[in-house]
Design a protein around this motif. Structure first.
Motif, mmCIF file in Angstrom:
data_model
loop_
_atom_site.group_PDB
_atom_site.id
_atom_site.type_symbol
_atom_site.label_atom_id
_atom_site.label_comp_id
_atom_site.label_asym_id
_atom_site.label_seq_id
_atom_site.Cartn_x
_atom_site.Cartn_y
_atom_site.Cartn_z
ATOM 1 N N GLY A 261 0.780 -1.226 0.000
ATOM 2 C CA GLY A 261 0.000 0.000 0.000
ATOM 3 C C GLY A 261 0.810 1.274 0.000
ATOM 4 N N LEU A 262 2.102 1.200 -0.361
ATOM 5 C CA LEU A 262 2.955 2.382 -0.328
ATOM 6 C C LEU A 262 2.869 3.213 -1.603
ATOM 7 C CD1 LEU A 262 6.037 0.716 1.361
ATOM 8 C CD2 LEU A 262 4.529 2.428 2.366
ATOM 9 N N GLY A 263 2.117 2.767 -2.579
ATOM 10 C CA GLY A 263 1.954 3.522 -3.814
ATOM 11 C C GLY A 263 1.564 2.598 -4.945
ATOM 12 N N VAL A 264 1.465 3.171 -6.145
ATOM 13 C CA VAL A 264 1.205 2.386 -7.353
ATOM 14 C C VAL A 264 2.477 2.401 -8.196
ATOM 15 C CG1 VAL A 264 -1.256 2.949 -7.298
ATOM 16 C CG2 VAL A 264 0.305 4.370 -8.668
ATOM 17 N N ALA A 265 2.539 1.533 -9.204
ATOM 18 C CA ALA A 265 3.721 1.490 -10.054
ATOM 19 C C ALA A 265 3.316 1.028 -11.452
ATOM 20 C CB ALA A 265 4.780 0.561 -9.473
ATOM 21 N N VAL A 266 4.185 1.333 -12.400
ATOM 22 C CA VAL A 266 3.999 0.890 -13.784
ATOM 23 C C VAL A 266 5.135 -0.069 -14.107
ATOM 24 C CG1 VAL A 266 3.951 1.627 -16.193
ATOM 25 C CG2 VAL A 266 2.782 2.988 -14.448
ATOM 26 N N VAL A 267 4.777 -1.335 -14.394
ATOM 27 C CA VAL A 267 5.776 -2.385 -14.586
ATOM 28 C C VAL A 267 5.413 -3.214 -15.819
ATOM 29 C CG1 VAL A 267 6.166 -2.512 -12.089
ATOM 30 C CG2 VAL A 267 4.570 -4.108 -13.177
ATOM 31 N N PRO A 268 6.350 -3.993 -16.361
ATOM 32 C CA PRO A 268 6.019 -4.905 -17.458
ATOM 33 C C PRO A 268 4.955 -5.916 -17.032
ATOM 34 C CG PRO A 268 8.389 -4.619 -17.300
ATOM 35 C CD PRO A 268 7.803 -3.984 -16.081
ATOM 36 N N GLU A 269 4.096 -6.294 -17.993
ATOM 37 C CA GLU A 269 2.991 -7.201 -17.685
ATOM 38 C C GLU A 269 3.477 -8.529 -17.117
ATOM 39 O OE1 GLU A 269 -0.887 -9.281 -19.841
ATOM 40 O OE2 GLU A 269 0.357 -7.870 -20.953
ATOM 41 N N MET A 270 4.598 -9.043 -17.645
ATOM 42 C CA MET A 270 5.123 -10.310 -17.144
ATOM 43 C C MET A 270 5.462 -10.206 -15.663
ATOM 44 S SD MET A 270 8.494 -12.411 -18.433
ATOM 45 C CE MET A 270 8.123 -11.955 -20.120
ATOM 46 N N VAL A 271 6.002 -9.060 -15.262
ATOM 47 C CA VAL A 271 6.340 -8.829 -13.858
ATOM 48 C C VAL A 271 5.078 -8.852 -13.011
ATOM 49 C CG1 VAL A 271 7.226 -7.121 -12.230
ATOM 50 C CG2 VAL A 271 8.430 -7.535 -14.382
ATOM 51 N N ALA A 272 4.033 -8.153 -13.483
ATOM 52 C CA ALA A 272 2.790 -8.074 -12.717
ATOM 53 C C ALA A 272 2.138 -9.448 -12.563
ATOM 54 C CB ALA A 272 1.827 -7.111 -13.401
ATOM 55 N N ARG A 273 2.141 -10.232 -13.638
ATOM 56 C CA ARG A 273 1.456 -11.522 -13.604
ATOM 57 C C ARG A 273 2.194 -12.545 -12.748
ATOM 58 N NH1 ARG A 273 -2.842 -11.866 -16.794
ATOM 59 N NH2 ARG A 273 -3.070 -10.432 -18.566
ATOM 60 N N THR A 274 3.481 -12.339 -12.538
ATOM 61 C CA THR A 274 4.270 -13.328 -11.794
ATOM 62 C C THR A 274 4.762 -12.781 -10.460
ATOM 63 O OG1 THR A 274 6.267 -12.653 -13.008
ATOM 64 C CG2 THR A 274 5.016 -14.492 -13.917
ATOM 65 N N ALA A 275 4.166 -11.688 -9.994
ATOM 66 C CA ALA A 275 4.582 -11.094 -8.722
ATOM 67 C C ALA A 275 4.386 -12.089 -7.584
ATOM 68 C CB ALA A 275 3.793 -9.818 -8.452
ATOM 69 N N THR A 276 5.346 -12.122 -6.673
ATOM 70 C CA THR A 276 5.258 -13.058 -5.549
ATOM 71 C C THR A 276 4.412 -12.504 -4.413
ATOM 72 O OG1 THR A 276 7.326 -12.158 -4.648
ATOM 73 C CG2 THR A 276 7.484 -14.100 -6.076
ATOM 74 N N THR A 277 4.062 -11.227 -4.499
ATOM 75 C CA THR A 277 3.167 -10.616 -3.515
ATOM 76 C C THR A 277 1.871 -10.236 -4.225
ATOM 77 O OG1 THR A 277 4.320 -8.530 -3.947
ATOM 78 C CG2 THR A 277 4.945 -9.730 -1.964
ATOM 79 N N PRO A 278 0.729 -10.250 -3.525
ATOM 80 C CA PRO A 278 -0.549 -9.973 -4.198
ATOM 81 C C PRO A 278 -0.647 -8.517 -4.652
ATOM 82 C CG PRO A 278 -0.859 -10.211 -1.825
ATOM 83 C CD PRO A 278 0.549 -10.607 -2.100
ATOM 84 N N VAL A 279 -0.956 -8.326 -5.934
ATOM 85 C CA VAL A 279 -1.146 -6.985 -6.485
ATOM 86 C C VAL A 279 -2.335 -7.001 -7.430
ATOM 87 C CG1 VAL A 279 1.288 -6.266 -6.329
ATOM 88 C CG2 VAL A 279 0.468 -7.435 -8.392
ATOM 89 N N GLY A 280 -2.975 -5.814 -7.564
ATOM 90 C CA GLY A 280 -3.959 -5.633 -8.608
ATOM 91 C C GLY A 280 -3.244 -5.205 -9.883
ATOM 92 N N MET A 281 -3.837 -5.505 -11.037
ATOM 93 C CA MET A 281 -3.208 -5.156 -12.314
ATOM 94 C C MET A 281 -4.255 -4.571 -13.241
ATOM 95 S SD MET A 281 -1.227 -7.647 -15.027
ATOM 96 C CE MET A 281 -2.720 -8.263 -15.805
ATOM 97 N N ARG A 282 -3.857 -3.518 -13.967
ATOM 98 C CA ARG A 282 -4.794 -2.907 -14.921
ATOM 99 C C ARG A 282 -4.031 -2.426 -16.147
ATOM 100 N NH1 ARG A 282 -9.332 1.713 -13.522
ATOM 101 N NH2 ARG A 282 -10.325 1.758 -15.597
ATOM 102 N N PRO A 283 -4.506 -2.743 -17.346
ATOM 103 C CA PRO A 283 -3.836 -2.245 -18.555
ATOM 104 C C PRO A 283 -4.024 -0.745 -18.702
ATOM 105 C CG PRO A 283 -5.874 -3.373 -19.131
ATOM 106 C CD PRO A 283 -5.671 -3.597 -17.655
#
Length: 307
Positions: A242-264
């Motif tokens: 909850g420290l902020g939002v970020a813009v990352v590659p989709e592969m990173v978002a889909r394979t994150a080891t911590t739970p995150v929401g993702m939006r294109p």
């Protein structure tokens, strides 16, 4: 023309003295091997074996055919080794460079397939933060290197001896903490809606992401936390907390080891291209085979993982 598989079966029976023992050696069941031998006898037009209670022995015709069969099988084996030497893949080494995301998610399945096809090639893998892998290829430290470029970004000069072959193009996406308002919709998010959002900024001085960070600043995303290098696992963990939002590659978002929401993001303007760097004028059968495997594994260059 005699089938080499059936000739090998006859030689195995001659050496084992028994259809059962020969079947065990060749991985057949005895009935299946007997069927192959019966077909060979029909091709020869004469009996090749005499079965008896202790096993089987060759007839005179069988002795003649076995002698020729051994010569044929030896020649075929020599041909197999000659062709393998021609491709250069009976030994030698393939030295690969990679960056962390590719090393974890792209490289293992490709290397596993390569090892199955070419088990005699020695493999080594080294980590390089792009574009250092390209420099390592130019210097001869590695044969191939997976690297990446971002868009928008200033073009990075590539050494004259090196070529980049695109493997995969992926969009950058927004990641948020689970349940965050911006991450709860499936539609593409206009960049303007990032205005005022606390952004985990990934090294605005870092060459690969400089233009990305500048564009996010233009739409009013507020830098809340700076990660000096683009360590995406850390970034996703900070976002998840909850420290902020970020813009990352989709592969990173889909394979994150911590739970995150993702939006294109709307427009698909922000992208990352993963490429393989190689020395253009050098003949390296193992490197060529691995590049071909990457093309087969990840489809035509330029295909995006984004929706």
């Amino acid at each position: 023309m005699y089938d080499p598989t059936r000739l090998a079966a006859l030689v195995a029976v001659a050496e084992a003295g028994s259809i059962t023992r020969a079947a065990d050696r060749l991985g057949y069941t005895p009935p299946a091997l007997s069927q192959q031998l019966a077909k060979l006898e029909r091709e020869a037009g004469t009996a090749l074996l005499v079965r008896h209670h202790r096993g089987a022995r060759l007839t005179e015709a069988g002795e003649v055919l076995v002698a020729h069969a051994r010569c044929v099988l030896d020649e075929l084996e020599r041909a197999r080794h000659a062709l393998a030497r021609l491709t250069g893949l009976t030994g030698g080494a393939l030295r690969l460079g990679t960056f962390p995301t590719a090393g974890v998610h792209l490289l293992p399945p490709a290397l596993s397939a390569f090892r199955r096809a070419h088990p005699d090639v020695r493999l080594s893998v080294a980590d390089y933060d792009p574009p250092a892998g390209v420099t390592a290829v130019a210097a001869g430290e590695v044969d191939l290197a997976l690297t990446h470029t971002y868009h928008p970004a200033e073009p990075v000069p590539v050494p004259a001896a090196v070529r980049l072959e695109p493997v995969l193009v992926e969009e950058l996406v927004l990641v948020t903490a689970p349940g965050h308002a911006l991450g709860s919709a499936a539609s593409r998010l206009p960049l303007a809606e990032l205005a005022g959002q606390p952004l985990i900024s990934m090294a605005p001085h870092h060459q690969a992401r400089r233009e990305i960070e500048a564009l996010l600043a233009e739409v009013g995303a507020t830098p809340a936390l700076l990660v000096p290098t683009p360590g995406y696992a850390v970034v996703c963990a900070l976002v998840s907390a909850g420290l902020g939002v970020a813009v990352v590659p989709e592969m990173v978002a889909r394979t994150a080891t911590t739970p995150v929401g993702m939006r294109p993001l709307e427009g698909g303007r922000l992208r990352r291209t993963i490429s393989v760097a190689y020395r253009a004028e050098e003949t390296n059968p193992a490197a060529d085979a691995f590049r071909a495997l990457l093309r087969g594994a990840f489809g035509r260059a330029g295909r995006s993982t984004g929706g």
